[in-house]
Motif scaffolding. Structure first.
Motif, PDB file in Angstrom:
ATOM      1  N   UNK A 185       0.833  -1.198   0.000  1.00 57.53           N
ATOM      2  CA  UNK A 185       0.000   0.000   0.000  1.00 57.53           C
ATOM      3  C   UNK A 185       0.869   1.251   0.000  1.00 57.53           C
ATOM      4  N   UNK A 186       1.939   1.193   0.780  1.00 58.79           N
ATOM      5  CA  UNK A 186       2.833   2.344   0.876  1.00 58.79           C
ATOM      6  C   UNK A 186       3.477   2.624  -0.483  1.00 58.79           C
ATOM      7  N   UNK A 187       3.847   1.577  -1.192  1.00 55.20           N
ATOM      8  CA  UNK A 187       4.463   1.730  -2.509  1.00 55.20           C
ATOM      9  C   UNK A 187       3.478   2.391  -3.469  1.00 55.20           C
ATOM     10  N   UNK A 188       2.239   1.942  -3.440  1.00 55.38           N
ATOM     11  CA  UNK A 188       1.203   2.527  -4.300  1.00 55.38           C
ATOM     12  C   UNK A 188       0.964   3.986  -3.929  1.00 55.38           C
ATOM     13  N   UNK A 189       0.941   4.269  -2.624  1.00 54.91           N
ATOM     14  CA  UNK A 189       0.742   5.650  -2.162  1.00 54.91           C
ATOM     15  C   UNK A 189       1.848   6.559  -2.686  1.00 54.91           C
ATOM     16  N   UNK A 190       3.105   6.132  -2.543  1.00 61.52           N
ATOM     17  CA  UNK A 190       4.221   6.956  -3.022  1.00 61.52           C
ATOM     18  C   UNK A 190       4.197   7.092  -4.544  1.00 61.52           C
ATOM     19  N   UNK A 191       3.819   6.034  -5.244  1.00 60.46           N
ATOM     20  CA  UNK A 191       3.729   6.115  -6.700  1.00 60.46           C
ATOM     21  C   UNK A 191       2.672   7.144  -7.111  1.00 60.46           C
ATOM     22  N   UNK A 192       1.535   7.149  -6.414  1.00 60.37           N
ATOM     23  CA  UNK A 192       0.486   8.133  -6.721  1.00 60.37           C
ATOM     24  C   UNK A 192       0.967   9.549  -6.416  1.00 60.37           C
ATOM     25  N   UNK A 193       1.680   9.716  -5.317  1.00 56.93           N
ATOM     26  CA  UNK A 193       2.222  11.037  -4.976  1.00 56.93           C
ATOM     27  C   UNK A 193       3.197  11.498  -6.058  1.00 56.93           C
ATOM     28  N   UNK A 230       8.408   3.955 -10.117  1.00 58.93           N
ATOM     29  CA  UNK A 230       9.213   2.822  -9.652  1.00 58.93           C
ATOM     30  C   UNK A 230      10.720   3.052  -9.784  1.00 58.93           C
ATOM     31  N   UNK A 231      11.119   3.768 -10.820  1.00 54.69           N
ATOM     32  CA  UNK A 231      12.548   4.033 -11.018  1.00 54.69           C
ATOM     33  C   UNK A 231      13.083   5.041  -9.993  1.00 54.69           C
ATOM     34  N   UNK A 232      12.205   5.893  -9.504  1.00 54.95           N
ATOM     35  CA  UNK A 232      12.599   6.873  -8.492  1.00 54.95           C
ATOM     36  C   UNK A 232      12.539   6.255  -7.099  1.00 54.95           C
ATOM     37  N   UNK A 233      11.529   5.447  -6.850  1.00 54.22           N
ATOM     38  CA  UNK A 233      11.305   4.881  -5.518  1.00 54.22           C
ATOM     39  C   UNK A 233      12.290   3.757  -5.204  1.00 54.22           C
ATOM     40  N   UNK A 234      12.638   2.949  -6.174  1.00 53.79           N
ATOM     41  CA  UNK A 234      13.460   1.747  -5.950  1.00 53.79           C
ATOM     42  C   UNK A 234      14.738   2.012  -5.143  1.00 53.79           C
ATOM     43  N   UNK A 235      15.553   3.013  -5.448  1.00 51.92           N
ATOM     44  CA  UNK A 235      16.773   3.219  -4.659  1.00 51.92           C
ATOM     45  C   UNK A 235      16.502   3.588  -3.198  1.00 51.92           C
ATOM     46  N   UNK A 236      15.317   4.130  -2.920  1.00 55.60           N
ATOM     47  CA  UNK A 236      15.001   4.570  -1.563  1.00 55.60           C
ATOM     48  C   UNK A 236      14.150   3.561  -0.791  1.00 55.60           C
ATOM     49  N   UNK A 237      13.940   2.390  -1.351  1.00 54.54           N
ATOM     50  CA  UNK A 237      13.073   1.382  -0.752  1.00 54.54           C
ATOM     51  C   UNK A 237      13.495   1.006   0.676  1.00 54.54           C
ATOM     52  N   UNK A 238      14.796   0.802   0.959  1.00 57.75           N
ATOM     53  CA  UNK A 238      15.175   0.457   2.338  1.00 57.75           C
ATOM     54  C   UNK A 238      14.884   1.582   3.348  1.00 57.75           C
TER      55      UNK A 238
END
Length: 164
Positions: free
Chosen positions: A2-10, A35-43
């Motif tokens: 859910x958090x991933x979807x939320x950040x993708x929508x943002x 996804x390309x922006x979020x992936x490096x910050x996933x941890x």
């Protein structure tokens, strides 16, 4: 998830504002880039933990209050530093102060450390290995307990409300 979807929508919304045109096509393009922006910050953001949209929305007033307090503290600190600099004889005792903190999450620790650094006259230098103490350089450390209490009472309280 859910958090991933939320950040993708943002990020989709942010892309619309960056592009200058708010449209469905731009939003979808932002979702494709997300996804390309979020992936490096996933941890850093712990996407595996549960996320509640309602809880996130309930924090918005606390985060607005935190940013208001941050701006107010920056203005107050600017005035204090200006008074110190404009005095004919500068009578300061700079030093490093150990400030115990109650924040536990990476986001909250980052927020309090950056808030301290943004405030003129103070700079976060290090954090203890157990993540319970920040070491802060203060332009005037003649009252170390007062500086530590000010950080704890005036800044950290709002960080706890806004980010934990």
């Amino acid at each position: 998830m859910k958090r991933y979807i939320f950040f993708a929508a943002v990020f989709g919304l942010i892309w619309c504002f960056v592009h200058g045109t708010i449209s469905f096509d731009n939003f979808v393009l932002g979702l494709v880039f997300a996804p390309f922006i979020i992936r490096p910050f996933k941890p850093l953001y712990h996407f595996e933990n549960d996320f509640s949209f309602g809880k996130g929305i309930k924090r918005i007033p606390a985060q607005a209050k935190f940013f208001y307090v941050l701006i107010k503290e920056i203005i107050k600190a600017n005035i204090v530093v200006a008074k110190i600099v404009l005095q004919p004889k500068i009578d300061i005792k700079p030093g490093i102060i150990a400030v115990p903190i109650r924040t536990k999450t990476d986001m909250s620790i980052t927020a309090i450390a950056n808030t301290i650094t943004l405030t003129p006259g103070t700079l976060t230098i290090d954090m203890s290995d157990d993540r319970s103490v920040l070491y802060v350089h203060a332009i005037d450390a003649s009252d170390p307990e007062g500086v530590a209490n000010s950080i704890r009472d005036d800044l950290e309280k709002y960080v706890l409300e806004a980010f934990e």
